[in-house]
Enzyme design. Sequence first.
Site, PDB file in Angstrom:
ATOM      1  NE  ARG A   1      -0.364   0.300   5.134  1.00 14.65           N
ATOM      2  CZ  ARG A   1      -0.797   0.898   5.979  1.00 14.65           C
ATOM      3  NH1 ARG A   1      -1.899   1.537   6.127  1.00 14.65           N
ATOM      4  NH2 ARG A   1       0.093   0.954   7.110  1.00 14.65           N
TER       5      ARG A   1
ATOM      6  CB  THR B   1      10.011   2.162   7.675  1.00 13.27           C
ATOM      7  OG1 THR B   1       9.691   1.636   8.843  1.00 13.27           O
ATOM      8  CG2 THR B   1       9.451   1.433   6.544  1.00 13.27           C
TER       9      THR B   1
ATOM     10  CE  LYS C   1       9.834  -3.155   8.868  1.00  8.33           C
ATOM     11  NZ  LYS C   1       8.524  -3.233   9.968  1.00  8.33           N
TER      12      LYS C   1
ATOM     13  CE  LYS D   1       7.636  -1.315   5.296  1.00  2.88           C
ATOM     14  NZ  LYS D   1       6.789  -2.425   6.078  1.00  2.88           N
TER      15      LYS D   1
ATOM     16  CG  ASP E   1       8.491  -5.461   6.234  1.00  9.64           C
ATOM     17  OD1 ASP E   1       8.007  -6.566   5.585  1.00  9.64           O
ATOM     18  OD2 ASP E   1       7.974  -4.635   6.809  1.00  9.64           O
TER      19      ASP E   1
ATOM     20  CD  GLU F   1       8.657  -7.089   9.394  1.00 12.23           C
ATOM     21  OE1 GLU F   1       7.635  -6.784   9.856  1.00 12.23           O
ATOM     22  OE2 GLU F   1       9.756  -6.150   9.399  1.00 12.23           O
TER      23      GLU F   1
ATOM     24  CG  ASP G   1       4.597  -8.003  10.518  1.00 17.00           C
ATOM     25  OD1 ASP G   1       3.800  -8.215  11.147  1.00 17.00           O
ATOM     26  OD2 ASP G   1       4.954  -7.122   9.724  1.00 17.00           O
TER      27      ASP G   1
ATOM     28  CE  LYS H   1       4.030  -4.506  12.110  1.00 15.20           C
ATOM     29  NZ  LYS H   1       4.073  -4.531  10.655  1.00 15.20           N
TER      30      LYS H   1
ATOM     31  CB  CYS I   1       4.040   0.310  15.305  1.00 14.26           C
ATOM     32  SG  CYS I   1       5.004   1.248  14.073  1.00 14.26           S
TER      33      CYS I   1
ATOM     34  CG  ASP J   1       9.359  -1.113  12.447  1.00 12.71           C
ATOM     35  OD1 ASP J   1       9.659  -0.032  12.283  1.00 12.71           O
ATOM     36  OD2 ASP J   1       8.238  -1.742  11.929  1.00 12.71           O
TER      37      ASP J   1
ATOM     38  CG  ASP K   1       9.071   3.716  11.719  1.00  9.49           C
ATOM     39  OD1 ASP K   1       7.856   2.969  12.279  1.00  9.49           O
ATOM     40  OD2 ASP K   1       9.434   3.535  10.618  1.00  9.49           O
TER      41      ASP K   1
END
Length: 365
Positions: free
Chosen positions: A24, A135, A160, A162, A190, A218, A243, A267, A295, A320, A322
Amino acid sequence: MRIVSVETELISMKLKKPFKTALRQVSVADALIVKLTADTGDIGYGSASPTAVITGDTNESIEGAIKNYIAPSVVGMDIEELEAIMRKVESSAVHNTSAKAAVDIALYDLFAKRFNIPLYRLFGGARKEIESDITISVNSPEEMAADAINYVKNGYKTLKTKVGVDGKLDIRRVKAIRDAVGPDVQLRLDANQGWTPKEAIKTIRAMEDQGFDIELVEQPVKAIDIEGLKYITSNVETPIMADEALFSPHDCFILLKERAADILNIKLMKCGGLHNAQKINAMAESCGVECMIGCMIESKVGIAAAAHFAGGKLNITRADLDAVDLIEKEPISGGVELSKNKLILSDGAGLGIKNIDFDGGAFDE
């Protein structure tokens, strides 16, 4: 101290820049704030963040679940009957984990206020400072490298990154970041379920061969593909973290039983709040598996709850959290304060939330 009312109000927060993953893109973070009031006048705060592509929850579904199912089940109960209240919350509806998490957080906030202690001390009081990563969204290798340099300049020691959109391009992305920040900055990846098992192994091995020194990867594959996750974990040297495959304590049991991942990411919006987070962490710790606290793009109330939980538990070895640094203008004060890459926990009772500003002020203690 009996619960007399449960109120909700939506808050929207603009992000400093769009947050992009394999699932997303987000420019504005919504959060449904819960205000739980006791007959003493004490207030417990909670928060839920809609992440439809992960939890299936939307603003409308969260508010509906709280108003029509969860709130009626807890109003009138004594906060000291916490275990009984949590059972009511859990049985009020299936799924709806974000709605349950919002009420769960408010309940724990109120429970800690009843005994006048910070929430992290209620969970064990292991530490008051939590070091978080930050991130880097999926973009071009050049933009991601530039973002990485800026975050390191701002004090972050762990990034982190993506990935998960294109294996070959992902290698270029990570190489650009590693070249930009040097060997001393820790990199986590991730994939947000973006790879197939074979693509994940091929990509991760290529990064290992090129010496990118990745701390962990992840959720490389679809959440339902436990066999694929286990296959990857067994065939690469880099630690693999679950995750999206981990929502409930039962999911935790399956992941541990199958040895499908090396690390688990808890989470609150996925597991339904702090009550289930404790169960997951306890199971993992019993099996010698470390956990990260993660989160969504959340409000400071949700981040404070996650940080307080991490502050209590030594088995939470990574954070994580952030989102508090991704928001352009913070509308919430108290709970937790950001100091470079560290979150400093409040010593106020409960979460320590002081004020929530809804376009001029509301829910002000």
